[in-house]
Design a protein around this motif. Structure first.
Motif, PDB file in Angstrom:
ATOM      1  N   ALA A 332       8.052  -4.334  -0.968  1.00  0.00           N
ATOM      2  CA  ALA A 332       7.307  -2.905  -0.775  1.00  0.00           C
ATOM      3  C   ALA A 332       5.753  -3.148  -1.230  1.00  0.00           C
ATOM      4  CB  ALA A 332       7.877  -2.256  -2.076  1.00  0.00           C
ATOM      5  N   THR A 333       4.944  -2.340  -0.443  1.00  0.00           N
ATOM      6  CA  THR A 333       3.433  -2.247  -0.553  1.00  0.00           C
ATOM      7  C   THR A 333       3.324  -1.595  -2.055  1.00  0.00           C
ATOM      8  OG1 THR A 333       3.352   0.026   0.491  1.00  0.00           O
ATOM      9  CG2 THR A 333       3.051  -1.910   1.804  1.00  0.00           C
ATOM     10  N   LYS A 334       2.342  -1.682  -2.439  1.00  0.00           N
ATOM     11  CA  LYS A 334       1.994  -1.094  -3.944  1.00  0.00           C
ATOM     12  C   LYS A 334       1.784   0.349  -3.681  1.00  0.00           C
ATOM     13  CE  LYS A 334       0.047  -5.179  -6.385  1.00  0.00           C
ATOM     14  NZ  LYS A 334      -1.145  -5.747  -6.863  1.00  0.00           N
ATOM     15  N   THR A 335       1.380   0.793  -2.609  1.00  0.00           N
ATOM     16  CA  THR A 335       1.143   2.190  -2.079  1.00  0.00           C
ATOM     17  C   THR A 335       2.448   2.838  -2.396  1.00  0.00           C
ATOM     18  OG1 THR A 335      -0.596   1.839  -0.777  1.00  0.00           O
ATOM     19  CG2 THR A 335       0.453   3.873  -0.489  1.00  0.00           C
ATOM     20  N   LYS A 336       3.351   2.578  -1.746  1.00  0.00           N
ATOM     21  CA  LYS A 336       4.811   2.908  -1.914  1.00  0.00           C
ATOM     22  C   LYS A 336       5.169   3.129  -3.264  1.00  0.00           C
ATOM     23  CE  LYS A 336       6.895   2.466   2.520  1.00  0.00           C
ATOM     24  NZ  LYS A 336       8.146   2.232   3.296  1.00  0.00           N
ATOM     25  N   LEU A 337       5.144   1.938  -4.207  1.00  0.00           N
ATOM     26  CA  LEU A 337       5.895   1.805  -5.481  1.00  0.00           C
ATOM     27  C   LEU A 337       4.899   3.033  -6.383  1.00  0.00           C
ATOM     28  CD1 LEU A 337       6.103  -1.868  -6.065  1.00  0.00           C
ATOM     29  CD2 LEU A 337       7.882  -0.334  -5.845  1.00  0.00           C
ATOM     30  N   VAL A 365       8.189  -8.196  -4.054  1.00  0.00           N
ATOM     31  CA  VAL A 365       7.063  -8.829  -3.408  1.00  0.00           C
ATOM     32  C   VAL A 365       6.009  -7.790  -2.847  1.00  0.00           C
ATOM     33  CG1 VAL A 365       6.637 -10.327  -1.548  1.00  0.00           C
ATOM     34  CG2 VAL A 365       8.851 -10.717  -2.720  1.00  0.00           C
ATOM     35  N   THR A 366       4.972  -7.777  -3.172  1.00  0.00           N
ATOM     36  CA  THR A 366       4.062  -6.649  -2.879  1.00  0.00           C
ATOM     37  C   THR A 366       3.044  -7.259  -2.035  1.00  0.00           C
ATOM     38  OG1 THR A 366       2.917  -6.850  -4.933  1.00  0.00           O
ATOM     39  CG2 THR A 366       4.579  -5.201  -4.741  1.00  0.00           C
ATOM     40  N   GLY A 367       2.775  -8.662  -1.740  1.00  0.00           N
ATOM     41  CA  GLY A 367       1.732  -9.414  -1.130  1.00  0.00           C
ATOM     42  C   GLY A 367       1.881 -10.971  -0.884  1.00  0.00           C
ATOM     43  N   TYR A 368       1.004 -11.667  -0.485  1.00  0.00           N
ATOM     44  CA  TYR A 368       1.196 -13.100  -0.531  1.00  0.00           C
ATOM     45  C   TYR A 368       0.905 -13.501  -2.080  1.00  0.00           C
ATOM     46  CZ  TYR A 368       0.818 -17.837   0.864  1.00  0.00           C
ATOM     47  OH  TYR A 368       0.833 -19.228   0.973  1.00  0.00           O
ATOM     48  N   HIS A 369       2.152 -14.093  -2.590  1.00  0.00           N
ATOM     49  CA  HIS A 369       2.149 -14.625  -3.834  1.00  0.00           C
ATOM     50  C   HIS A 369       1.578 -13.625  -4.832  1.00  0.00           C
ATOM     51  CE1 HIS A 369       1.535 -19.163  -2.736  1.00  0.00           C
ATOM     52  NE2 HIS A 369       3.090 -18.709  -2.088  1.00  0.00           N
ATOM     53  N   ASP A 370       1.999 -12.331  -4.548  1.00  0.00           N
ATOM     54  CA  ASP A 370       1.689 -11.021  -5.294  1.00  0.00           C
ATOM     55  C   ASP A 370       2.927 -10.277  -5.793  1.00  0.00           C
ATOM     56  OD1 ASP A 370       0.210  -9.258  -6.565  1.00  0.00           O
ATOM     57  OD2 ASP A 370      -0.498  -8.217  -5.002  1.00  0.00           O
ATOM     58  N   TYR A 371       3.373 -10.241  -6.777  1.00  0.00           N
ATOM     59  CA  TYR A 371       4.707  -9.358  -7.476  1.00  0.00           C
ATOM     60  C   TYR A 371       4.404  -8.694  -8.524  1.00  0.00           C
ATOM     61  CZ  TYR A 371       5.733 -14.117  -5.281  1.00  0.00           C
ATOM     62  OH  TYR A 371       5.675 -15.145  -4.412  1.00  0.00           O
ATOM     63  N   VAL A 372       5.207  -7.686  -8.403  1.00  0.00           N
ATOM     64  CA  VAL A 372       5.305  -6.658  -9.826  1.00  0.00           C
ATOM     65  C   VAL A 372       6.804  -6.639 -10.066  1.00  0.00           C
ATOM     66  CG1 VAL A 372       3.140  -5.514  -8.945  1.00  0.00           C
ATOM     67  CG2 VAL A 372       5.438  -4.458  -8.349  1.00  0.00           C
ATOM     68  N   MET A 373       6.730  -6.306 -11.575  1.00  0.00           N
ATOM     69  CA  MET A 373       8.243  -6.058 -12.040  1.00  0.00           C
ATOM     70  C   MET A 373       8.405  -4.359 -12.036  1.00  0.00           C
ATOM     71  SD  MET A 373       9.191  -9.077 -12.489  1.00  0.00           S
ATOM     72  CE  MET A 373      10.915  -8.547 -13.628  1.00  0.00           C
ATOM     73  N   TYR A 374       9.445  -4.288 -11.376  1.00  0.00           N
ATOM     74  CA  TYR A 374       9.686  -2.764 -11.246  1.00  0.00           C
ATOM     75  C   TYR A 374      11.167  -2.569 -11.628  1.00  0.00           C
ATOM     76  CZ  TYR A 374       8.380   1.853  -9.728  1.00  0.00           C
ATOM     77  OH  TYR A 374       8.274   3.209  -9.517  1.00  0.00           O
ATOM     78  N   GLN A 375      11.584  -1.325 -12.278  1.00  0.00           N
ATOM     79  CA  GLN A 375      13.030  -0.783 -12.680  1.00  0.00           C
ATOM     80  C   GLN A 375      13.799  -0.636 -11.427  1.00  0.00           C
ATOM     81  OE1 GLN A 375      13.322   2.257 -15.482  1.00  0.00           O
ATOM     82  NE2 GLN A 375      15.403   1.416 -15.985  1.00  0.00           N
TER      83      GLN A 375
END
Length: 384
Positions: A332-337, A365-375
């Motif tokens: 997902a893109t961070k924009t969508k999240l 996965v929000t980018g190249y080696h870029d991640y966020v934790m989401y519920q």
């Protein structure tokens, strides 16, 4: 105390086309059944009614006969009155949009407090044709495509909203869009959504889904980065590639033909099966000697947050159980999240126990080696 008069309408054909890759049910019910599809609308409505079963003593259900509502409600122990005889009950092979509209007209004369219906966007359109915005309704999501804002985020959530009304909570009313798409174009990978009007629904934003955001993701660089991250980690596993433009970006970077609104399977960075059905997926994943593991690559529906149960019913509960939780890759893109404004991602597989098992925090996965934790949430935890 005045008994709550609940109208119940089920579209028995809703959702038939999803598990067999037909992207809808309008006009293809017989084809879907021939491909092995099984009805799911009864089960979805039962999940909603289970929530209000403790209040059965204060509810009168007004409904249509047989599979359009009467049979299920009576089996569950509700006080039930059938005021419309469906086409199937009269000897026809299946119900139609006309059945839905005629049933609603019959129910209208019985002073309902709320009309609860199970179906998809086509069912919402049929009901809107009779109701307009003059009467409170609430949908139980049972279709393949759910763009309209008149549905609960899950069947359980729809039941929770009704239970709030039964317990006397102050629930306001709001207008919500009735949307639908051209299914013929949809099966060709083209999304043409149109607003047909608005209906009045109980105002419980936590439980009522947002209208799906349309349009192609504009930030191509972000999608390319997400794709690069996924491709870099690919090994000999079997990859089930879900629907949507974010997953499509991975397929595009692999230079592989992609089914935008279906499910494809790849291994060794090559397509081994296209636009597969639920049964085909189970068959492909049965032989564990041909791959080290199975990974599922999915994304969320913009504006709604669903990752399972909207447009990807080919991903059956049986399949998801075979795939370990750690092997589910969410892109997902961070924009969508950010557009979710803190609301959790939703799993609505049709199996409440599985939905509960899938809850928790995931690495997105929000980018190249870029991640966020989401519920990720499930129907039973939405109300907590």
């Amino acid at each position: 105390m005045k008994r709550f008069r609940l109208g119940v309408i089920i579209n028995p054909l809703a959702g038939l086309g999803g598990s067999v890759g037909l992207k809808g049910s309008d006009g293809v019910a017989e084809q879907a059944i021939a491909k092995g599809a099984t009805p799911r609308a009864q089960q979805r409505m039962q999940q909603a009614l289970d929530v209000i079963l403790p209040f059965a003593h204060q509810i009168d259900i007004i409904t249509a006969s047989g599979d359009m509502g009467g049979k299920l409600c009576r089996q569950m122990g509700f006080t039930t009155q059938d005021v419309y005889i469906s086409a199937v009950s009269s000897g026809a092979n299946s119900t139609s949009a006309l059945d839905t509209q005629q049933a609603v007209k019959c129910l209208f004369g019985h002073h309902l407090d709320l009309l609860l219906f199970a179906g998809g966007d086509g069912t919402a359109r049929d009901i809107y044709a009779v109701v307009d915005d003059s009467f409170p309704v609430l949908g139980v999501p049972a279709g393949v495509k759910i763009h309209s804002g008149v549905y609960g985020i899950t069947p359980h959530a729809s039941g929770v909203v009704v239970s709030m009304l039964l317990q006397g909570e102050l629930v306001s009313l709001m207008s919500a869009d009735v949307m639908d798409i051209d299914e013929v174009a949809f099966r060709l990978g083209i999304v043409k959504a149109k607003q047909f009007g608005e209906m009045t629904v109980p105002a419980a934003p936590r439980y009522i889904q947002a209208v799906k955001m349309g349009g192609k993701e504009v930030d191509e660089l972000v999608l390319a980065d997400i794709a690069a991250d996924v491709i870099e980690s690919m090994e000999d596993e079997l990859y089930i590639m879900g629907s949507g433009s974010t997953v499509a970006a991975v397929m595009e970077d692999l230079d592989l033909d992609n089914t935008l609104l279906g499910i494809d399977v790849i291994q060794h960075k090559s397509v081994i099966a296209k636009d597969v059905t639920a049964q085909q997926l189970l068959a492909l994943t049965a032989d564990k000697t041909k791959f080290s593991s199975v990974k599922l690559v999915i994304t969320l529906i913009g504006g709604q947050g669903h990752i399972l149960g909207r447009g990807n019913q080919q991903l059956s509960p049986e399949l998801i159980r075979q795939i370990e939780k750690d092997n589910i890759l969410i892109l997902a893109t961070k924009t969508k999240l950010k557009a979710l404004e803190g609301r959790p991602l939703i799993v609505d597989s049709g199996d409440p126990e599985l939905d509960k098992a899938l809850t928790g925090y995931y690495k997105i996965v929000t980018g190249y080696h870029d991640y966020v934790m989401y519920q990720v949430a499930n129907p039973d935890l939405v109300e907590n």
